[in-house]
Design an enzyme around this catalytic site. Structure first.
Site, PDB file in Angstrom:
ATOM      1  N   TYR A  46      31.997  41.216 -31.635  1.00  0.00           N
ATOM      2  CA  TYR A  46      33.071  40.531 -30.902  1.00  0.00           C
ATOM      3  C   TYR A  46      33.651  41.478 -29.880  1.00  0.00           C
ATOM      4  O   TYR A  46      33.878  42.661 -30.172  1.00  0.00           O
ATOM      5  CB  TYR A  46      34.184  40.080 -31.862  1.00  0.00           C
ATOM      6  CG  TYR A  46      34.314  38.574 -31.853  1.00  0.00           C
ATOM      7  CD1 TYR A  46      34.746  37.928 -30.705  1.00  0.00           C
ATOM      8  CD2 TYR A  46      33.958  37.816 -32.955  1.00  0.00           C
ATOM      9  CE1 TYR A  46      34.812  36.546 -30.654  1.00  0.00           C
ATOM     10  CE2 TYR A  46      34.027  36.433 -32.921  1.00  0.00           C
ATOM     11  CZ  TYR A  46      34.456  35.798 -31.763  1.00  0.00           C
ATOM     12  OH  TYR A  46      34.518  34.450 -31.715  1.00  0.00           O
ATOM     13  N   GLU A  48      36.207  40.334 -27.135  1.00  0.00           N
ATOM     14  CA  GLU A  48      37.097  39.607 -26.205  1.00  0.00           C
ATOM     15  C   GLU A  48      37.756  40.586 -25.251  1.00  0.00           C
ATOM     16  O   GLU A  48      38.240  41.646 -25.661  1.00  0.00           O
ATOM     17  CB  GLU A  48      38.168  38.849 -26.990  1.00  0.00           C
ATOM     18  CG  GLU A  48      37.635  37.567 -27.592  1.00  0.00           C
ATOM     19  CD  GLU A  48      38.707  36.812 -28.380  1.00  0.00           C
ATOM     20  OE1 GLU A  48      39.856  37.287 -28.438  1.00  0.00           O
ATOM     21  OE2 GLU A  48      38.371  35.771 -28.942  1.00  0.00           O
ATOM     22  N   ASP A 192      26.682  27.831  -5.000  1.00  0.00           N
ATOM     23  CA  ASP A 192      26.044  27.868  -6.315  1.00  0.00           C
ATOM     24  C   ASP A 192      24.562  28.163  -6.061  1.00  0.00           C
ATOM     25  O   ASP A 192      23.802  27.274  -5.686  1.00  0.00           O
ATOM     26  CB  ASP A 192      26.245  26.505  -6.996  1.00  0.00           C
ATOM     27  CG  ASP A 192      25.547  26.409  -8.337  1.00  0.00           C
ATOM     28  OD1 ASP A 192      24.708  27.282  -8.637  1.00  0.00           O
ATOM     29  OD2 ASP A 192      25.826  25.452  -9.076  1.00  0.00           O
ATOM     30  N   THR A 218      23.106  30.838 -12.210  1.00  0.00           N
ATOM     31  CA  THR A 218      22.588  30.968 -13.568  1.00  0.00           C
ATOM     32  C   THR A 218      21.672  32.181 -13.518  1.00  0.00           C
ATOM     33  O   THR A 218      21.277  32.630 -12.439  1.00  0.00           O
ATOM     34  CB  THR A 218      21.765  29.734 -14.004  1.00  0.00           C
ATOM     35  OG1 THR A 218      20.752  29.489 -13.034  1.00  0.00           O
ATOM     36  CG2 THR A 218      22.639  28.515 -14.163  1.00  0.00           C
ATOM     37  N   LYS A 221      16.834  30.931 -14.083  1.00  0.00           N
ATOM     38  CA  LYS A 221      15.854  30.144 -13.290  1.00  0.00           C
ATOM     39  C   LYS A 221      14.937  31.126 -12.558  1.00  0.00           C
ATOM     40  O   LYS A 221      14.180  31.826 -13.211  1.00  0.00           O
ATOM     41  CB  LYS A 221      16.617  29.192 -12.369  1.00  0.00           C
ATOM     42  CG  LYS A 221      17.488  28.191 -13.143  1.00  0.00           C
ATOM     43  CD  LYS A 221      18.113  27.169 -12.250  1.00  0.00           C
ATOM     44  CE  LYS A 221      18.842  26.104 -13.035  1.00  0.00           C
ATOM     45  NZ  LYS A 221      20.189  26.549 -13.500  1.00  0.00           N
ATOM     46  N   ARG A 227      19.387  32.632 -20.626  1.00  0.00           N
ATOM     47  CA  ARG A 227      20.230  31.508 -20.227  1.00  0.00           C
ATOM     48  C   ARG A 227      21.665  32.011 -20.112  1.00  0.00           C
ATOM     49  O   ARG A 227      22.194  32.617 -21.047  1.00  0.00           O
ATOM     50  CB  ARG A 227      20.190  30.393 -21.284  1.00  0.00           C
ATOM     51  CG  ARG A 227      18.821  29.956 -21.699  1.00  0.00           C
ATOM     52  CD  ARG A 227      18.850  28.626 -22.377  1.00  0.00           C
ATOM     53  NE  ARG A 227      19.062  27.599 -21.381  1.00  0.00           N
ATOM     54  CZ  ARG A 227      18.126  27.150 -20.556  1.00  0.00           C
ATOM     55  NH1 ARG A 227      16.901  27.624 -20.617  1.00  0.00           N
ATOM     56  NH2 ARG A 227      18.403  26.221 -19.668  1.00  0.00           N
TER      57      ARG A 227
HETATM   58  N1  PLP Z   1      24.126  24.883 -10.846  1.00  0.00           N
HETATM   59  C1  PLP Z   1      22.906  24.470 -10.462  1.00  0.00           C
HETATM   60  C2  PLP Z   1      22.586  24.399  -9.017  1.00  0.00           C
HETATM   61  C3  PLP Z   1      21.965  24.097 -11.421  1.00  0.00           C
HETATM   62  O1  PLP Z   1      20.767  23.643 -11.044  1.00  0.00           O
HETATM   63  C4  PLP Z   1      22.325  24.173 -12.786  1.00  0.00           C
HETATM   64  C5  PLP Z   1      21.390  23.807 -13.862  1.00  0.00           C
HETATM   65  O2  PLP Z   1      20.376  23.262 -13.735  1.00  0.00           O
HETATM   66  C6  PLP Z   1      23.610  24.595 -13.124  1.00  0.00           C
HETATM   67  C7  PLP Z   1      24.479  24.943 -12.129  1.00  0.00           C
HETATM   68  C8  PLP Z   1      24.105  24.593 -14.535  1.00  0.00           C
HETATM   69  O3  PLP Z   1      23.606  25.551 -15.323  1.00  0.00           O
HETATM   70  P1  PLP Z   1      23.723  25.426 -16.927  1.00  0.00           P
HETATM   71  O4  PLP Z   1      22.685  24.462 -17.331  1.00  0.00           O
HETATM   72  O5  PLP Z   1      23.492  26.841 -17.372  1.00  0.00           O
HETATM   73  O6  PLP Z   1      25.112  24.968 -17.237  1.00  0.00           O
END
Ligand code: PLP
Length: 408
Positions: A46, A48, A192, A218, A221, A227
């Protein structure tokens, strides 16, 4: 005692991953080291808080691990600040919204059918229920982002934030232009980059870092890590962002995952990773060419990144749902996906999304992708069980030549 019930399921999944051709654009095969870190004793701890300021004792080593991951993320993406604790991409996005928005604030986000993600304002997602997301679409002819239209919309709608980035968009995104639009509309810009993070890391896609106030990603990918999520931001937002991640929306950070993120960032900084990403792009072009030559319509006419979108409904009168099922029966895994201005429901769709990141990790090059593209076309055109079964045998024979042991 070993839980045979659960381990037999995991073994079956491992077998599936080994046998199939994996074309889901958001998936990848991580290295042994990434998996080792995730399965390590760090899962017991842990922690935090943040390095040097924890609410638990005994954090000396996880502090070191988290600091190392932070430094690697900053170095690789040349950013001012990063938070490596978000458990997922969705939570990374939530952290940014919590940092700069109040419930009800207006945000411009890419429409899901145009390629946006659920967390970019889908009505059933927290983003769509908490905030007033207004969707922007792509140009109906080019199926690419129409920056002039987006600028006009931003000036009309006056959002507090523009969210860029996508889950199913195959073209380069012009972050510089988006910054100019955000400046004209006096709003924040969040990018994003979940899908393209690996490409950004090697320079195969322009980086959003110099232009956006916040960049989320993320790590699982194209970046080929565990993950999880991360948020980069300008220094001025650092303190508030960190407090919104913890204690704002999460408790103890997953230090085993954070260590695995650090390993993936190390791997992504190596010359082999650039070769890998370059090969991903070449392999996507092989699929684009194959489908085009067979008369299929590719959304936006092609691809600049790790994925392509095939309009199966327009090409052969088949829904994305049917295409996904047929390909699955042939041992080729992909996903149905809405395409811009889709006439079908999200569970049916007109398109499929195909990505090259995972199989390139297993060693597939142009030759293998040519073969797989031929098989996909044969399966989709034949539309019968016998063809699927015959191709599946060949798929298994091919994938057995690319053992996952090399990476898994
Ligand atoms: N943002 C984009 C552009 C994504 O394609 C994804 C997932 O496919 C996410 C955010 C979300 O990621 P997570 O599945 O880890 O919540």
């Amino acid at each position: 005692m070993r839980d045979q019930g659960m381990f037999s399921i995991i073994e079956k999944e491992e077998q599936r991953q080994k046998q199939n051709v994996e074309l889901i654009a958001s998936e990848n095969f991580v290295s042994k080291e990434v998996r080792e870190a995730q399965g390590s004793v760090l899962t017991n701890k842990y922690a935090e808080g943040y390095p040097g300021k924890r609410y638990y004792g005994g954090c000396i080593h996880v502090d070191e691990a988290e600091r190392l991951t932070i430094q690697r993320a900053l170095d690789l993406f040349k950013a001012e600040h990063v938070n490596v604790q978000p458990h997922s991409g969705s939570q990374a996005n939530m952290a940014v919204y919590n940092t700069i928005l109040n419930p009800g604030d207006t945000v411009l986000g890419m429409d899901l059918a145009a390629g946006g993600h659920l967390t970019h304002g889908h009505p059933l997602n927290f983003s769509g229920t908490l905030y007033n997301f207004v969707p922007y679409v792509v140009n109906a002819q080019s199926e690419c982002i129409d920056y002039d239209l987006l600028e006009k919309q931003a000036l009309e709608v006056k959002p507090k934030l523009i969210v860029a980035g996508a889950s199913a968009y195959s073209r380069i995104i012009d972050f510089k232009r988006l910054r100019e639009i955000a400046d004209k509309a006096s709003c924040y810009l969040m990018v994003d980059m979940a899908h393209i993070a690996g490409l950004v890391a090697t320079g195969a896609h322009p980086s959003p870092i110099p232009y956006a106030d916040f960049v989320t990603t993320t790590t699982h990918k194209t970046l080929r890590g565990p993950r999880g999520g991360m948020v980069f931001c300008k220094k001025e937002f650092a303190k508030k962002l960190d407090s919104k991640v913890f204690p704002g929306m999460q408790g103890g950070p997953l230090e085993h995952v954070i260590a695995a993120k650090g390993i993936c960032l190390y791997e992504a900084s190596q010359p082999e990773f650039k070769e890998y990403i370059d090969q991903v792009l070449k392999n996507v072009q092989v699929m684009v060419k194959g489908f085009k030559e067979a008369g299929f319509r590719i959304v936006s006419g092609g691809s600049d990144n790790h994925l392509l979108m095939v309009d199966v409904l327009d090409s052969i009168g088949m829904s994305g749902k049917e295409a996904e099922k047929l390909l699955d029966a042939a041992g080729i895994t992909c996903n149905k996906n809405t395409i811009p201005f889709d006439t079908q429901k999200p569970f049916v769709t007109s398109g499929i999304r195909l990505g090259a990141a995972a199989m390139t990790s297993r060693g597939f090059k142009e030759k293998e992708f040519e073969q797989v593209t031929e098989w996909m076309i044969e399966v989709l055109k034949a539309n019968n069980e016998q063809t699927c079964a015959a191709i599946k045998e060949q798929v298994v024979a091919l994938t057995s030549q690319f053992p996952t042991e090399a990476i898994l």
